[in-house]
Design an enzyme around this catalytic site. Structure first.
Site, short mmCIF file in Angstrom:
data_model
loop_
_atom_site.label_atom_id
_atom_site.label_comp_id
_atom_site.label_asym_id
_atom_site.label_seq_id
_atom_site.Cartn_x
_atom_site.Cartn_y
_atom_site.Cartn_z
N GLY A 125 0.83 -1.20 0.00
CA GLY A 125 0.00 0.00 0.00
C GLY A 125 0.86 1.24 0.00
O GLY A 125 1.97 1.25 0.55
N GLY A 180 -0.71 4.72 0.08
CA GLY A 180 -1.49 5.93 0.27
C GLY A 180 -0.83 6.84 1.29
O GLY A 180 0.37 6.76 1.54
N LYS A 230 -7.55 -0.21 9.20
CA LYS A 230 -8.58 0.08 10.20
C LYS A 230 -9.96 -0.19 9.61
O LYS A 230 -10.47 0.57 8.80
CB LYS A 230 -8.43 1.52 10.66
CG LYS A 230 -7.12 1.72 11.40
CD LYS A 230 -6.86 3.12 11.86
CE LYS A 230 -5.57 3.18 12.68
NZ LYS A 230 -5.19 4.53 13.10
N LYS A 263 -13.00 3.42 16.26
CA LYS A 263 -12.79 4.85 16.55
C LYS A 263 -13.18 5.72 15.36
O LYS A 263 -13.54 6.89 15.53
CB LYS A 263 -11.35 5.09 16.99
CG LYS A 263 -10.29 4.70 15.95
CD LYS A 263 -9.87 5.84 15.09
CE LYS A 263 -8.86 5.37 14.06
NZ LYS A 263 -8.28 6.49 13.28
N ARG A 303 -9.66 12.52 8.95
CA ARG A 303 -10.46 12.72 7.73
C ARG A 303 -11.92 12.37 7.95
O ARG A 303 -12.80 12.97 7.32
CB ARG A 303 -9.87 11.91 6.58
CG ARG A 303 -10.07 10.42 6.67
CD ARG A 303 -9.41 9.64 5.55
NE ARG A 303 -7.97 9.61 5.68
CZ ARG A 303 -7.19 8.67 5.14
NH1 ARG A 303 -7.73 7.70 4.42
NH2 ARG A 303 -5.90 8.68 5.30
N LYS A 309 -9.67 6.64 0.77
CA LYS A 309 -10.96 6.09 1.12
C LYS A 309 -11.33 6.46 2.55
O LYS A 309 -10.48 6.54 3.43
CB LYS A 309 -10.96 4.56 0.97
CG LYS A 309 -10.88 4.09 -0.47
CD LYS A 309 -12.12 4.47 -1.25
CE LYS A 309 -12.08 3.97 -2.67
NZ LYS A 309 -13.27 4.41 -3.44
N GLN A 315 -13.12 5.48 6.00
CA GLN A 315 -13.37 4.21 6.67
C GLN A 315 -14.56 4.24 7.62
O GLN A 315 -15.23 3.23 7.82
CB GLN A 315 -12.11 3.81 7.45
CG GLN A 315 -10.88 3.62 6.58
CD GLN A 315 -11.03 2.53 5.55
OE1 GLN A 315 -11.62 1.50 5.81
NE2 GLN A 315 -10.55 2.77 4.34
#
Length: 380
Positions: free
Chosen positions: A40, A42, A150, A234, A300, A327, A329
């Protein structure tokens, strides 16, 4: 000189022995070097690759080259992998931060991961199934995995942690890393803490050595399932905090969201964690209350939820407008958690989680979130 010549055969033999011994040690050391792949690239993936790259360059336990799988895309007419490997910067997802030159962007997932001893998974949780299917049977059978993802997966039998999905699909030992870690602040090397959940102490120590820096301090705990659940839930709480910001409520209200959200997180963990016992101490680690606070003020999920209230636009539209390809979550996790709670007839026990889901997906008025707080069972 005669003495030197008489000693020469013995010196040659000793030197040869030493060379042989040194060669053996060197070969063993080379064989023992741990190769790392970051799956990944990002915002968070690039930030953690920055840490891992710097650590690996200085630690003889790890191979110097850190491969980072990058989903190939064009940025201003250039391939993102070429930009990273030439300019050492992920200009799309982590602009303004130089990556170590030993972090190598690889567009082919199998090529990036096939020889890795440690796989660091940092992708949106919606894509983990496809990623695992791609590399299944093509990685080292004794590789270690650590998930920084997450979210949760709601399967036919209920809750499934992302680390469990990876473990079942790939057959590798899994750990998790969760904490109060906003990627840009980590990349800026601003001090923070994080939590590794790992049942194997040897693996936990190795992963800590790979990750920890002076400004990124790692605590290892055994309750990996609790650590991972905290990291997923969370984000739902942060959406609720964003709703409150959008509605114009203050810090007192947000504190209530944090407290009530944390109570629901603890209750959820005690119901769904398979280990049987859940220690309250884990929620005092960075993965618990600290991560909830950070996300409810700076993440975010909070930002998009606030914009959701103020603009009236859909979550999907705001995700595209505000996150530059990343994205969200929180809403997705709320939807998955809702299915699990509904299956277990526990929806009424988790009013904050349920309200976030209903507002995001069922068109309930956002003002209902305040009613949820006012009438929360914790106050009864």
């Amino acid at each position: 000189m005669r003495i030197w010549f008489r000693a020469l055969p013995l010196c040659h033999q000793l030197t040869a022995d030493r060379r042989s011994s040194a060669h053996t040690v060197r070969c063993f050391t080379m064989a023992a070097l741990k190769k790392v792949c970051v799956v990944g690239s990002g915002n968070w993936g690039s930030a953690i690759a920055k840490i891992i790259g710097a650590n690996a360059a200085q630690n003889p336990k790890f191979d110097n080259v850190i491969k980072m799988w990058v989903y190939e895309e064009l940025v201003n007419g250039r391939k993102l992998t070429d930009i990273i490997n030439t300019d050492h910067e992920n200009v799309k997802y982590l602009p303004g931060h130089k990556l170590p030159s030993n972090v190598v962007a690889v567009p082919d997932l199998v090529e990036a991961s096939s020889d890795a001893d440690i796989l660091v998974f940092v992708i949106p949780h919606q894509f983990i199934g496809k990623v695992c299917d791609t590399i299944k049977g093509k990685i080292k059978s004794d590789a270690l995995g650590i998930s920084l993802i997450k979210g949760v997966d709601e399967g036919p039998d209920g809750l499934k942690l992302i680390s469990d999905v990876i473990q079942e699909k790939l057959g590798i030992d899994m750990s998790v890393l969760m904490g109060a870690n906003i990627a840009n602040e980590v990349a800026d090397e601003k001090f923070c803490e994080t939590t590794i959940g790992c049942k194997n102490k040897t693996h936990g120590a190795l992963l800590k050595e790979l990750m920890q820096t002076n400004n990124f301090r790692v605590t290892v705990v055994e309750e990996s399932d609790v650590v991972e659940i905290c990291g997923a839930l969370k984000n739902i709480v942060a959406v609720g905090a964003g709703f409150c910001d959008g509605l114009g409520f203050g810090d007192n209200t947000k504190a209530a969201v944090i407290r009530l959200g944390l109570m629901e997180m603890i209750a959820f963990a005690r119901i769904f964690c398979t280990a049987g016992t859940v220690s309250s101490a884990t929620f005092l680690e960075s993965c618990g209350v600290a991560d909830v606070i950070t996300t409810c003020y700076g993440g975010r999920n909070r930002r998009v939820a606030e914009a959701f209230v103020k603009t009236g636009k859909s979550i999907e539209e705001l995700e595209k407008q505000m996150l530059n390809g990343q994205k969200l979550q929180g809403p997705a996790t709320a939807a998955e958690i809702h299915v699990i709670l509904k299956h277990k007839n526990l929806v009424d026990k988790f009013p904050l989680f349920t309200a976030v889901y209903q507002i995001c997906y069922e068109g309930h008025p956002v003002k209902e979130f305040i009613s949820c707080l006012q009438n929360h069972p914790e106050h009864m």
